[in-house]
Scaffold this motif. Structure first.
Motif, mmCIF file in Angstrom:
data_model
loop_
_atom_site.group_PDB
_atom_site.id
_atom_site.type_symbol
_atom_site.label_atom_id
_atom_site.label_comp_id
_atom_site.label_asym_id
_atom_site.label_seq_id
_atom_site.Cartn_x
_atom_site.Cartn_y
_atom_site.Cartn_z
ATOM 1 N N GLY A 121 56.452 37.447 96.058
ATOM 2 C CA GLY A 121 55.547 38.081 96.996
ATOM 3 C C GLY A 121 54.516 38.969 96.323
ATOM 4 O O GLY A 121 54.693 39.408 95.185
ATOM 5 N N ALA A 162 52.158 42.435 96.396
ATOM 6 C CA ALA A 162 52.083 43.794 96.931
ATOM 7 C C ALA A 162 50.660 44.332 96.903
ATOM 8 O O ALA A 162 50.287 45.148 97.759
ATOM 9 C CB ALA A 162 52.990 44.726 96.134
ATOM 10 N N LYS A 163 49.843 43.867 95.932
ATOM 11 C CA LYS A 163 48.523 44.481 95.772
ATOM 12 C C LYS A 163 47.613 43.541 94.990
ATOM 13 O O LYS A 163 48.059 42.801 94.107
ATOM 14 C CB LYS A 163 48.671 45.814 95.029
ATOM 15 C CG LYS A 163 47.374 46.573 94.798
ATOM 16 C CD LYS A 163 47.638 47.975 94.244
ATOM 17 C CE LYS A 163 48.290 47.948 92.866
ATOM 18 N NZ LYS A 163 48.424 49.324 92.294
ATOM 19 N N ASP A 214 56.994 35.629 101.609
ATOM 20 C CA ASP A 214 56.915 35.779 100.158
ATOM 21 C C ASP A 214 56.840 34.438 99.447
ATOM 22 O O ASP A 214 56.569 34.383 98.240
ATOM 23 C CB ASP A 214 58.131 36.564 99.641
ATOM 24 C CG ASP A 214 58.047 38.050 99.960
ATOM 25 O OD1 ASP A 214 56.934 38.513 100.292
ATOM 26 O OD2 ASP A 214 59.090 38.720 99.896
ATOM 27 N N ASN A 220 52.910 42.127 91.943
ATOM 28 C CA ASN A 220 53.901 41.555 92.853
ATOM 29 C C ASN A 220 54.777 42.643 93.476
ATOM 30 O O ASN A 220 54.663 43.828 93.142
ATOM 31 C CB ASN A 220 54.735 40.469 92.165
ATOM 32 C CG ASN A 220 55.612 41.008 91.046
ATOM 33 O OD1 ASN A 220 55.913 42.207 90.980
ATOM 34 N ND2 ASN A 220 56.037 40.120 90.159
ATOM 35 N N THR A 221 55.659 42.223 94.371
ATOM 36 C CA THR A 221 56.495 43.193 95.096
ATOM 37 C C THR A 221 57.540 43.845 94.204
ATOM 38 O O THR A 221 58.148 44.848 94.597
ATOM 39 C CB THR A 221 57.199 42.496 96.266
ATOM 40 O OG1 THR A 221 57.959 41.378 95.776
ATOM 41 C CG2 THR A 221 56.201 42.011 97.306
#
Length: 545
Positions: free
Chosen positions: A467, A469-470, A491, A516-517
């Motif tokens: 997944g 995240a940013k 994800d 990523n996460t």
């Protein structure tokens, strides 16, 4: 010797070579066309071009495969077929000249090429009983046509016996003997017309035969009809709806769900396997306590599950488009492995396609409870397209396709990485192939004319089963600015992102990177796809007017 006489001598020396080349090309076109027609009726997968092309794909080193995909993308197979045709025509021209100079030498070459291709056809994976016939017939027909056409070509350059035309008018048309004993004579121009007519007829017949073979494809028509009539069962577990806001409302933005017709296709099959579902079965064997075999009807009767998964090719370069997202319908592979009960020393599943392709997938990935690794039968609410594995393929989130996404799958062998190797592993690629963290700029597009003022930079980012995240964007080496993420489907899929930009006149350099996460930042280090996937930050150069 006068200048005119010298020119005539040069033309006379050149004409036979051109005639031989034309005879060779026409003979090969005739033989190949009829070979394709025969293949369409008895063994579509054993067409001469498919046999030669498939062998070249198997023998190609990794760098050649990378170069082909980099240059031609998903048109790599078409480029290979065109390349084979060009080389074959050049070779045919040379063999035609050889036959003209040394009778029977060229005939033997064509017959040998046909026999060699027939042998290769029998050595291909899962050959049918008559796999040898199309290539052998093509070689023998080409050889026979070459012998006849070069005989005509030689006849058109024969001079009449000295004094035979004594007393003839200076303007009379030269003649040549019409027959082995020279009992009657035929004008050279007439013989030339006969040669050109027969050569053109042979080439035209070959082209028409190839077109007819393409139109026939009886097996393909049957499987297509079965697929079109097929109604897949409703899923026992439905996929979540695409969230509102998952698709950015920007002109030219990549669709968050890739239409089947636009989904990238990278595989080793020059001829798409045509598998009738009624003939399909899957066998699970190897390091298992209980061998399992399942057929089509049994598979459809199981509680099927829907899931969203983005697939990516390991050959995808930084910023490349060999990636797509779809909704898949299938049955969890882990459930079938539970039936088979792998032994404790097993660590890999070697999946095998009906065309002989193999992939090495870590056993623990396929057994993972939270991963939607499935035997897929549906893609975006319809049966799998033939090009994407109909009737059954594998879909495994988080792994590159070359180690997981086996199409037309018929076998799962539970084994070990130290005991078995897969198709691309034997060619120097990594055995496991986890997806790497990547991001891509879709807007503005490379080469797009951009006017000064407010605009949007946008793209996609992915690391399936982890997944995103940013995503951050940098313009002209300035500070990194965080983009806005669209709603992620899951994800296991890519996610779209965007950031406003006030574009000023001049040349600009845009870069992007993802996190990523798990908090891992996408690496800046540039790496080619081989051996386990490309890395680096995409850099886009744009000119603003």
């Amino acid at each position: 010797m006068t200048r005119e006489a010298d020119a005539s001598t040069r033309v006379a020396a050149k004409a036979p070579a051109l005639s031989g080349a034309a005879a060779g090309v026409a003979s090969v076109v005739l033989g190949a066309g009829i070979g394709e027609l025969i293949a369409a009726t008895v063994a579509p997968s054993a067409s001469p071009f498919a046999v030669i092309g498939g062998t070249l794909i198997d023998l190609a080193p990794p760098w050649a495969k990378d170069a082909a995909i980099t240059l031609f993308g998903t048109a790599d197979k078409l480029a290979l077929l065109i390349g084979i045709a060009v080389v074959l025509l050049v070779l045919a021209a040379l063999v035609g000249v050889l036959e003209l100079r040394r009778p029977w030498y060229g005939v033997v070459v064509f017959a040998a090429l046909g026999a060699g291709a027939a042998l290769l056809a029998m050595l291909r994976p899962e050959p049918v009983a008559l796999a040898w016939l199309p290539s052998l017939a093509a070689g023998l027909i080409a050889a026979t046509a070459l012998a006849l056409l070069t005989q005509l070509a030689r006849a058109r350059t024969v001079s009449p016996p000295a004094g035979d035309d004594a007393g003839a008018s200076p303007d009379a048309e030269p003649s040549v003997p019409d027959g082995p004993e020279g009992g009657s004579r035929m004008p050279v121009a007439t013989t030339r017309r006969r040669f050109l007519a027969w050569t053109g007829a042979a080439a035209a017949a070959g082209v028409l035969a190839a077109i007819a073979g393409t139109a026939l494809q009886a097996g393909a028509r049957t499987v297509t009809a079965v697929r079109q009539a097929l109604r897949l069962p409703a899923p026992a577990v439905a996929a979540p709806a695409v969230p509102a806001g998952a698709q950015l409302d920007l002109t030219g933005m990549t669709p968050v769900v890739t239409p089947n017709a636009s989904f990238y296709r990278i595989d080793t099959a020059l001829v798409v396997p045509q598998v009738d579902p009624s003939d399909w079965s899957l066998r699970i064997h190897g390091l298992v306590e209980n061998e399992v075999e399942i057929g089509w009807d049994e598979l459809l009767a199981l509680p099927l599950e829907e899931s969203w998964t983005t697939l990516a090719c390991v050959s995808n370069p930084v910023g490349g488009d060999l990636i797509g997202n779809a909704k898949w319908l299938g049955y969890p592979i882990r459930r079938l492995l539970e039936r088979a009960r792998p032994t404790s020393d097993a660590d890999m599943v070697l999946s095998r396609s009906i065309d002989g392709f193999t992939a090495s997938t870590p056993l623990e990935v396929l057994q993972e409870e939270g991963r939607n690794a499935i035997l897929a039968v549906g893609m975006n609410d319809e049966p799998l397209p033939a090009e994407h594995g109909f009737p059954v393929r594998m879909v495994v989130p988080g792994l590159y396709g070359y180690v997981s996404a086996t199409k037309w799958v018929t076998e799962l062998e539970v084994t070990r990485f130290d005991k078995a190797t897969a198709y691309w592993t034997t060619r120097g690629w990594s055995a496991k192939g986890p997806i790497k963290l990547q991001s891509r700029i879709d807007l503005p597009r490379s080469g797009q004319g951009l006017s000064a003022g407010d605009t949007t930079i946008a793209g996609v980012a992915w690391q399936q089963h982890v997944g995103i995240a940013k995503v951050e964007v940098q313009v002209d080496g300035g500070p990194w600015r965080e983009a806005t993420l669209a709603s992620a489907i899951s994800d296991d899929t890519w996610v779209q992102w965007s950031i406003p930009w006030t574009a000023e006149r001049g040349a600009h350099e845009i870069r992007c990177r993802a996190t990523n996460t798990a908090g891992e930042l996408q690496t800046e280090a540039d790496a080619w796809p081989a051996p386990d996937g490309a890395t680096g930050w995409q850099q886009l150069n744009v000119d603003v007017s």
